[in-house]
Design an enzyme around this catalytic site. Structure first.
Site, short mmCIF file in Angstrom:
data_model
loop_
_atom_site.label_atom_id
_atom_site.label_comp_id
_atom_site.label_asym_id
_atom_site.label_seq_id
_atom_site.Cartn_x
_atom_site.Cartn_y
_atom_site.Cartn_z
N HIS A 26 0.83 -1.20 0.00
CA HIS A 26 0.00 0.00 0.00
C HIS A 26 0.87 1.26 0.00
CE1 HIS A 26 -3.39 -2.45 2.02
NE2 HIS A 26 -3.87 -2.06 0.85
N CYS A 72 -2.60 0.40 9.54
CA CYS A 72 -3.65 -0.55 9.16
C CYS A 72 -4.60 -0.90 10.29
CB CYS A 72 -3.04 -1.87 8.70
SG CYS A 72 -1.46 -1.75 7.95
C1 CIR Z 1 -3.51 -7.59 3.24
O1 CIR Z 1 -2.70 -8.09 2.47
O2 CIR Z 1 -4.52 -7.01 2.84
C2 CIR Z 1 -3.27 -7.68 4.72
N1 CIR Z 1 -2.58 -8.91 5.00
C3 CIR Z 1 -2.45 -6.50 5.20
C4 CIR Z 1 -3.17 -5.20 5.11
C5 CIR Z 1 -2.37 -4.06 5.59
N2 CIR Z 1 -3.12 -2.85 5.55
C6 CIR Z 1 -2.60 -1.64 5.33
O3 CIR Z 1 -1.40 -1.50 5.02
N3 CIR Z 1 -3.43 -0.62 5.37
#
Ligand code: CIR
Length: 260
Positions: free
Chosen positions: A168, A255
């Site tokens: 991201h 996140c």
């Molecule tokens: C994913 O791959 O969607 C989750 N394992 C990690 C999400 C992390 N979120 C973020 O950076 N906002």
């Protein structure tokens, strides 16, 4: 004067579920340990609360292994909230699970209806604009739909690009104050922060870029001492939080909450 991009009265979090072992990851670096993640999550929530903010703690969702990463499901702005449309198919259902919590606190709740995709992790709200990084999860159509909604609320949106191989946009940057950004060199090299004051994370400490400024604190993942020291010297009040388990799933400090 209040700064809605880093001063918050509320946050929403969700407790990790035992299903986190099935969470998405780009690379397998080990199975996340639920007990350790719960302890880290409790430290994170307690730190947000210590600033005086109210934290709305949602229950674990066994059906959605990545649901602890609530940030990806919505964008919270002073005027209203916008439900996202994740680019990861296994995460689509998390949005409906978040909706009631947002409707309880916001009068105006909008939704990205598609066909595009966009995840909250790709959106950085600064003191002057909404920056959105296109990525494997966020496409042009998703950005365009968001741009229309935020324009109605008076926000300028600028589309930028997340470096290849980075999950991201905010994996590689965070806001420290209205116009100061913490970034990796690789992201800053794209030129997307022109006009901002940019502080770089130390070489080899790239995961430290996924930090958050939340009221008086900067929450930083533990284990990146040179970046923490640089932030401390720059006058920020740094709190380090163990992130070993979320890191196995490509998650960092941003996140784990929605902030408003
Ligand atoms: C994913 O791959 O969607 C989750 N394992 C990690 C999400 C992390 N979120 C973020 O950076 N906002």
């Amino acid at each position: 004067m209040t700064h809605p991009s880093f001063e918050f009265s509320h946050a929403i979090t969700r407790r990790p579920s035992a299903s986190i072992i099935d969470g998405l990851r780009a690379e397998d670096i080990g199975v996340p340990d639920l007990d350790q993640m719960l302890a880290d999550h409790a430290h994170y929530v307690a730190t947000l609360k210590r600033t005086g903010a109210k934290v709305i703690e949602l229950p674990p969702l066994d059906a959605f292994p990545d649901a602890v990463f609530v940030e990806d499901t919505a964008l919270c702005l002073p005027q209203g909230a916008i439900l996202m449309r994740p680019g990861a198919p296994s995460r689509m259902g998390e949005v409906a699970e978040m909706e009631p919590a947002l409707r309880a606190v916001y009068q105006d709740v909008r939704q990205i209806t598609g066909p595009g995709h966009i995840e909250g992790g790709d959106i950085l709200v600064t003191g002057r604009e909404v920056l959105v990084g296109r990525s494997d999860r966020t496409d042009a159509a998703g950005v365009a739909e968001l741009a229309e909604i935020v324009a109605e609320w008076g926000h300028a949106l600028r589309e930028v690009f997340t470096p290849p191989g980075v999950l991201h946009f905010k994996t590689d940057c965070s806001l420290l104050n209205e116009d100061t950004i913490l970034s990796t060199r690789r992201l800053d090299a794209s030129g997307c922060f022109e006009g901002y004051r940019v502080l770089h994370v130390a070489e080899g400490e790239e995961p430290a870029a996924n930090s958050i400024r939340f009221n008086q604190y900067v929450l930083c993942p533990a284990g990146f001492p040179r970046t923490a020291e640089m932030l401390d010297k720059a006058g920020f009040d740094v709190v380090t939080i163990n992130n070993s388990e979320c890191a196995k799933l490509d998650g960092g400090m941003s996140c784990l909450s929605l902030r408003f």
